[in-house]
Design an enzyme around this catalytic site. Structure first.
Site, PDB file in Angstrom:
ATOM      1  N   TYR A 274       0.793  -1.395   0.077  1.00 25.50           N
ATOM      2  CA  TYR A 274       0.025  -0.039   0.091  1.00 25.50           C
ATOM      3  C   TYR A 274       0.948   1.273   0.069  1.00 25.50           C
ATOM      4  CZ  TYR A 274      -3.702   3.335   1.401  1.00 25.50           C
ATOM      5  OH  TYR A 274      -4.354   4.450   1.496  1.00 25.50           O
TER       6      TYR A 274
ATOM      7  N   TYR B 178      -5.231   4.677  -7.702  1.00 29.30           N
ATOM      8  CA  TYR B 178      -5.736   4.909  -6.245  1.00 29.30           C
ATOM      9  C   TYR B 178      -6.993   4.205  -5.871  1.00 29.30           C
ATOM     10  CZ  TYR B 178      -6.035   5.783  -1.163  1.00 29.30           C
ATOM     11  OH  TYR B 178      -5.932   5.513   0.126  1.00 29.30           O
TER      12      TYR B 178
END
Lengths: 143, 264
Positions: free
Chosen positions: B159, B209
């Site tokens: 992430y 994203y």
């Protein structure tokens, strides 16, 4: 020019803090059970969950724990300040306070640099605790 | 909206995620000597992967070392390429039993370990923004469940809200010791042909994203062998992936999850 930056949202928990600021007193909650000194103000101690609270007045001295230099104005009120330095200051009494560093250029700020409070009187109802470099290490507690 | 989210931090001109991660990254510079030279390897390396991924927002937009060095500060010490993209879109994962998955058209990616740890504390009160973050315990739990170590991992999908997040997450998972990231990332470690490919879609910095779904979807797709030009294995001069680590992270390093996927 009218003050055009965001204002604090006063609530029953943080009212003593902001009222202290008006009198140039930096007040922090101290847990009456475990002694932990905390910020931001809250009804429960984050260490022991006690609701017992006393208020402690800080000497207003500490060290820069970390800092960030804003080159972007996320609110128009800060556009004229760019670049400006936001910092987390570790007060000698323990709590970490989010604030701004004034009195030096952003590239002169360092982690662990000693600082002390400098009050900015915005108007009759609001004073903000900002921090400036502390001249020398004398009488300043080691972290 | 950002002002509403920022509470009284906004009184002092502190807003949103970039400011919060800038505070964390600066403390890490002080504690273990990291900095833009390390984060540049992450931003540039992931962009190289994005240029093998036609779906990536930054496909066709190479990023050189000089581009990174010359990029504007957003909140120092983070430059524009240290920040993730802002994306509208969607991505989905189907989770089912291995028995059912074996009847499906695509080969399954099998979950072999998971872990989560949520230190929760807001960044202004955090004393672990330079690690160990929640990734330490989340990683330990996932590796213990899977019965493997970081040495067994073929690639990572981390992430990457910011470049620094990739560094501190890999560090806390045990891929290198604090401060050794600069050396570890040198020489194209995470890029095509590298010994530990990271964020092979381009990640959130250079693909899109989609929160935790960017890394986990890419991990599953790589295990399935559905990644085209960027497919791990001979096409990208990397190991064919038997095990891929994926991570998720929330707040300003306030929560972390780790999931380990394997080929069936």
């Amino acid at each position: 020019m009218p003050y055009d930056k965001p204002l604090p949202k006063i609530n029953p928990d943080n009212r003593p803090f902001w009222e202290g600021c008006r009198g140039h007193e930096l007040r922090f909650q101290k847990c009456s059970d475990c002694g932990h000194v905390r910020w931001p103000p809250s009804p429960l101690c984050p260490c022991c969950h006690s609701t017992g609270i006393t208020w402690l007045v800080s000497r207003g001295m500490g060290r820069v724990y970390t800092f960030a230099v804003y080159h972007t104005a996320y609110h128009p009120g800060f556009a004229a300040d760019l670049p400006y330095t936001v910092a987390v200051v570790a007060l000698d009494e323990g709590p970490h306070l989010l604030t701004t560093i004034v009195g030096c250029k952003p590239d002169e700020v360092r982690c662990d640099m000693p600082v002390d409070v400098l009050w900015e009187d915005v108007d009759e109802t609001l004073s903000l605790p900002r921090f400036k470099p502390f001249p020398g290490d004398k009488e300043h507690d080691e972290p | 909206m950002l002002v509403d989210f920022s509470g009284d931090d906004a009184v002092f001109g502190h807003f949103g995620a970039t400011g919060g991660y800038a505070l964390a990254a600066r403390r890490a510079m002080h504690e273990f000597g990291t900095g833009p030279e390390t984060w540049k390897r992450i931003a540039v390396g992931q962009r190289t992967w994005a240029n093998l991924n036609p779906a990536a927002m930054m496909h066709g937009k190479p990023l050189t070392d000089a581009d990174y060095d010359n990029a504007r500060w957003v909140v120092e010490p983070l430059r524009l390429p240290d920040n993730c993209l802002i994306t509208d879109g969607g991505r989905a994962i189907v989770v089912t039993s291995l028995e059912r998955a074996r009847d499906l058209k695509q080969p399954p990616a099998v979950i072999m370990g998971m872990g989560q740890h949520n230190p929760s504390t807001a960044v202004a009160q955090s004393t672990w923004m330079a690690g160990p973050t929640g990734a330490r315990q989340a990683g330990e739990a996932a590796f213990a469940m899977a019965g493997i170590t970081p040495d067994d991992v073929d690639a990572c999908q981390i992430y990457d809200c910011f470049t620094y997040t990739v560094e501190i997450t890999l560090q806390d998972y045990g891929f290198f010791k604090p401060g050794e990231g600069l050396d570890w990332f040198q020489g194209g470690t995470i890029e095509p042909g590298g010994r530990m490919p990271v964020n092979t879609s381009g990640g959130q910095l250079s693909e899109a994203y989609f929160m935790g779904l960017t890394p986990i979807a890419e991990g599953a797709m790589q295990i399935m062998g559905r990644c085209g030009k960027r497919q791990l294995g001979p096409a990208t001069r990397t190991r064919s992936p038997a095990i891929i680590l994926c991570s998720d992270n929330g707040g300003i390093l306030q929560s972390n999850s780790c999931i380990l996927l394997r080929r069936s």
